[in-house]
Write a protein that holds these residues in place. Structure first.
Motif, short mmCIF file in Angstrom:
data_model
loop_
_atom_site.label_atom_id
_atom_site.label_comp_id
_atom_site.label_asym_id
_atom_site.label_seq_id
_atom_site.Cartn_x
_atom_site.Cartn_y
_atom_site.Cartn_z
N MET A 4 11.50 -25.15 13.80
CA MET A 4 10.12 -25.37 14.20
C MET A 4 10.07 -25.94 15.62
N VAL A 5 9.26 -25.35 16.49
CA VAL A 5 9.10 -25.82 17.85
C VAL A 5 7.66 -26.26 18.06
N ILE A 6 7.46 -27.52 18.44
CA ILE A 6 6.14 -28.06 18.76
C ILE A 6 6.02 -28.09 20.28
N GLU A 21 12.77 -20.81 21.83
CA GLU A 21 13.12 -20.37 20.48
C GLU A 21 14.62 -20.09 20.38
N ILE A 39 9.83 -37.74 20.09
CA ILE A 39 10.52 -37.67 18.80
C ILE A 39 10.86 -39.06 18.30
N TYR A 42 15.74 -31.02 12.63
CA TYR A 42 15.81 -29.78 13.43
C TYR A 42 14.46 -29.41 14.04
N THR A 43 13.45 -30.28 13.91
CA THR A 43 12.22 -30.04 14.64
C THR A 43 12.49 -30.20 16.13
N MET A 89 15.36 -32.27 20.18
CA MET A 89 15.45 -31.93 18.75
C MET A 89 15.87 -33.15 17.95
N LEU A 121 8.60 -36.17 11.25
CA LEU A 121 9.18 -34.88 11.59
C LEU A 121 10.34 -34.51 10.68
N GLU A 122 10.49 -33.23 10.41
CA GLU A 122 11.63 -32.75 9.65
C GLU A 122 12.85 -32.62 10.57
N VAL A 158 10.80 -30.26 20.10
CA VAL A 158 9.58 -30.54 20.86
C VAL A 158 9.82 -30.11 22.30
#
Length: 270
Positions: free
Chosen positions: A1-3, A167, A15, A25-26, A56, A22-23, A28
């Protein structure tokens, strides 16, 4: 996931402040950081909207204890090389390597920097890691006093889509960091990670000039170096090994082996 954000003081700081929400591996990203940092507290120059600024959240497996935290850096570094191999597959470039400990170089110029911040738990383990990456992508002109920056656009000749770059880098970082769960001492996975990292090191073959930043306090074989260069003196050496906790062992021209910790030496750039 990328915010994604247009502007943040720092993706690492975001972060850190929202880690509980956050989970793992999120990732930003921000188009611009007003207080972005590199290694040793240096600022990271980035023209707004031109480069990848990504952090991350990573929760290391229990066997990655503080004494082995450099494995996180090795995983991120090799993951970055994997990403760049894909992003640059259609273009001719000089070798893409890792300058010890974790800068990413194309030829003799720096294209990316990595900043990892670890939080130690009350039990003495690593509670979480925040992995920050700055990758020069589409910036053509650098105005800071950084000695050797370069961007991907110098080799591609055209701007890359930053969303696609984010990504790619986020997916590969997550894959290589996830692989650390298999990197137990003596495991095949650990041996593969270390060999990949060592093989990818900038100036990994042959003797090159370095400058002493201060006297070495690293462990043997350099506990005492008779004739250790004074601060600012130069010497020639070749890389032999990098320990799991980070120090680099080098062979000097006289054949002796010396080990250096972070910030004790720096390469002399031509």
């Amino acid at each position: 996931m990328v915010i994604r954000f247009e502007k943040l003081p720092s993706t690492n700081t975001y972060i850190k402040e929202h880690a509980g929400e956050l989970e793992p591996y999120t990732a930003v990203t921000a188009s611009f950081q007003s207080a972005g940092r590199g290694q040793r507290g240096n600022s990271w120059e980035s023209e707004p909207g031109k480069n990848l600024l990504l952090s991350m959240l990573f929760v290391p497996p229990e066997h990655i204890v503080p004494a082995r935290q450099f494995l996180i850096s090795q995983a991120v570094s090799t993951g970055m090389l994997y990403s760049l191999a894909k992003l640059l597959v259609k273009y001719e470039t000089p070798p893409v390597t890792v300058k010890w400990p974790n800068d990413i170089y194309i030829g003799d110029r720096k294209v990316a920097g990595i900043l990892i911040e670890n939080t130690i738990s009350a039990e003495g383990g690593i509670a979480r890691s925040i992995v920050g990456v700055g990758l020069n992508v589409n910036q053509r002109v650098f105005r800071s006093d950084a000695p050797n920056p370069v961007s991907l656009i110098e080799f591609t000749g055209m701007e890359l889509d930053l969303t696609e770059v984010a990504e790619t880098v986020a997916d590969d970082m997550a894959m290589f960091l996830g692989g650390l769960k298999y990197c137990h001492e003596g495991s095949e996975a650990l041996g593969l990670l270390r060999s990949r990292y060592l093989a990818a090191l900038w100036r990994s073959g042959g003797f090159y000039p370095y400058v002493a930043l201060k006297a070495s306090a690293a462990p043997a074989p350099t506990a005492v170096w008779a004739g250790m260069p004074s601060k600012g003196d130069t010497f020639e050496a070749e890389i032999v090994e990098v320990a799991s906790d980070g120090p680099v062992t080098m062979r000097l021209r006289d054949g002796s082996l010396r080990t250096f910790a972070f910030k004790e030496i720096a390469p002399v750039l031509s």
